[in-house]
Design a protein around this motif. Structure first.
Motif, PDB file in Angstrom:
ATOM      1  N   VAL A  24       0.833  -1.202   0.000  1.00  0.00           N
ATOM      2  CA  VAL A  24       0.000   0.000   0.000  1.00  0.00           C
ATOM      3  C   VAL A  24       0.869   1.253   0.000  1.00  0.00           C
ATOM      4  O   VAL A  24       0.637   2.200  -0.762  1.00  0.00           O
ATOM      5  CB  VAL A  24      -0.953   0.000   1.215  1.00  0.00           C
ATOM      6  CG1 VAL A  24      -1.664   1.344   1.336  1.00  0.00           C
ATOM      7  CG2 VAL A  24      -1.967  -1.127   1.094  1.00  0.00           C
ATOM      8  N   ILE A  25       1.902   1.261   0.854  1.00  0.00           N
ATOM      9  CA  ILE A  25       2.793   2.414   0.930  1.00  0.00           C
ATOM     10  C   ILE A  25       3.504   2.629  -0.403  1.00  0.00           C
ATOM     11  O   ILE A  25       3.649   3.765  -0.880  1.00  0.00           O
ATOM     12  CB  ILE A  25       3.817   2.235   2.074  1.00  0.00           C
ATOM     13  CG1 ILE A  25       3.095   2.272   3.425  1.00  0.00           C
ATOM     14  CG2 ILE A  25       4.891   3.319   2.009  1.00  0.00           C
ATOM     15  CD1 ILE A  25       4.000   1.971   4.600  1.00  0.00           C
ATOM     16  N   ALA A  26       3.959   1.544  -1.016  1.00  0.00           N
ATOM     17  CA  ALA A  26       4.635   1.649  -2.313  1.00  0.00           C
ATOM     18  C   ALA A  26       3.687   2.189  -3.373  1.00  0.00           C
ATOM     19  O   ALA A  26       4.084   3.008  -4.219  1.00  0.00           O
ATOM     20  CB  ALA A  26       5.173   0.284  -2.730  1.00  0.00           C
ATOM     21  N   GLY A  27       2.430   1.735  -3.338  1.00  0.00           N
ATOM     22  CA  GLY A  27       1.448   2.225  -4.295  1.00  0.00           C
ATOM     23  C   GLY A  27       1.197   3.719  -4.148  1.00  0.00           C
ATOM     24  O   GLY A  27       1.140   4.459  -5.139  1.00  0.00           O
ATOM     25  N   ILE A  28       1.074   4.164  -2.898  1.00  0.00           N
ATOM     26  CA  ILE A  28       0.858   5.587  -2.645  1.00  0.00           C
ATOM     27  C   ILE A  28       2.087   6.393  -3.066  1.00  0.00           C
ATOM     28  O   ILE A  28       1.969   7.454  -3.698  1.00  0.00           O
ATOM     29  CB  ILE A  28       0.538   5.833  -1.160  1.00  0.00           C
ATOM     30  CG1 ILE A  28      -0.780   5.147  -0.780  1.00  0.00           C
ATOM     31  CG2 ILE A  28       0.458   7.334  -0.865  1.00  0.00           C
ATOM     32  CD1 ILE A  28      -1.075   5.167   0.706  1.00  0.00           C
ATOM     33  N   GLY A  29       3.277   5.882  -2.728  1.00  0.00           N
ATOM     34  CA  GLY A  29       4.510   6.585  -3.077  1.00  0.00           C
ATOM     35  C   GLY A  29       4.688   6.723  -4.584  1.00  0.00           C
ATOM     36  O   GLY A  29       5.040   7.795  -5.084  1.00  0.00           O
ATOM     37  N   GLY A  30       4.447   5.638  -5.320  1.00  0.00           N
ATOM     38  CA  GLY A  30       4.560   5.693  -6.770  1.00  0.00           C
ATOM     39  C   GLY A  30       3.548   6.643  -7.379  1.00  0.00           C
ATOM     40  O   GLY A  30       3.857   7.379  -8.335  1.00  0.00           O
ATOM     41  N   THR A  31       2.331   6.645  -6.828  1.00  0.00           N
ATOM     42  CA  THR A  31       1.294   7.551  -7.311  1.00  0.00           C
ATOM     43  C   THR A  31       1.677   9.004  -7.100  1.00  0.00           C
ATOM     44  O   THR A  31       1.526   9.848  -7.997  1.00  0.00           O
ATOM     45  CB  THR A  31      -0.037   7.260  -6.594  1.00  0.00           C
ATOM     46  OG1 THR A  31      -0.458   5.935  -6.910  1.00  0.00           O
ATOM     47  CG2 THR A  31      -1.118   8.248  -7.008  1.00  0.00           C
TER      48      THR A  31
END
Length: 201
Positions: free
Chosen positions: A54-61
């Motif tokens: 989830v954190i990686a998804g938010i960071g990439g976004t």
């Protein structure tokens, strides 16, 4: 597409999720509706941490949206305005439309950014007018992160809970994407007809 995304998620773990979500916000044809449910599926299988996914998804976004926001902010509306004056009719806008859109985004920036992140096809595009309107950076990043977090958490949780049937998430969301895009296209054509065809007559 799904096989390619699956390979990256499986081989790259959360860094792969970060990369894919960054690219998804640069090139929208790579859908988050595939990436994040796959990450949730991998987390359910113990192949990666759910929280890190989830954190990686938010960071990439955020990074992908930052590219468009900062680029538009550097260009500024003053440089774009002459293009609207000359070519705006092909995009169903003119100077007054541009001014109204900019004023609306300035007034309702947080709301537009938050809910815009929940809408297919709008999620990335909204970063450009936000940058042109010089929405304050803290407003842009905080509300983009908040809206993105809800969307990403939903998709990842759906993939986690559905496991092998994660593909159903994409199947459920894809028609919604078409409805939204169809509505945008329809509104565009109506605006063209009402302002450029009917009014002169």
């Amino acid at each position: 597409m799904i096989e390619w995304v699956t390979n990256i998620v499986a081989a790259g773990g959360w860094p792969g999720v970060f990369l894919l979500m960054f690219l998804e916000n640069l090139f929208p044809p790579i859908p988050s509706e595939v990436i994040m449910p796959l990450a949730g599926f991998a987390a359910a299988r113990g192949q990666m941490s759910f929280v890190l996914a989830v954190i990686a998804g938010i960071g990439g976004t955020l990074l992908g949206n930052a590219f468009w926001y900062e680029l538009a902010r550097a260009i500024g509306s003053a440089r774009i305005r002459p293009l609207f004056a000359r070519y705006g009719r092909w995009f169903a806008v003119d100077d007054r439309d541009f001014d109204r859109a900019e004023a609306t985004l300035r007034k309702y920036g947080p709301v537009a950014l938050f809910f815009g992140r929940l809408l297919p096809a709008i999620r990335t595009l909204i970063s450009v007018p936000a940058g042109l309107a010089h929405i304050p950076r803290h407003v842009f990043y905080v509300w983009t992160a908040a809206g993105s977090a809800i969307w990403i958490l939903f998709l990842t949780s759906a993939g986690y809970l559905m496991e092998d049937h994660y593909d159903r998430v994409e199947g459920w969301l894809e028609p919604l994407s078409y409805v939204v895009v169809g509505g945008i296209v329809g509104a565009y054509l109506w605006h063209i007809w009402s302002t450029r065809v009917r009014k002169p007559r």
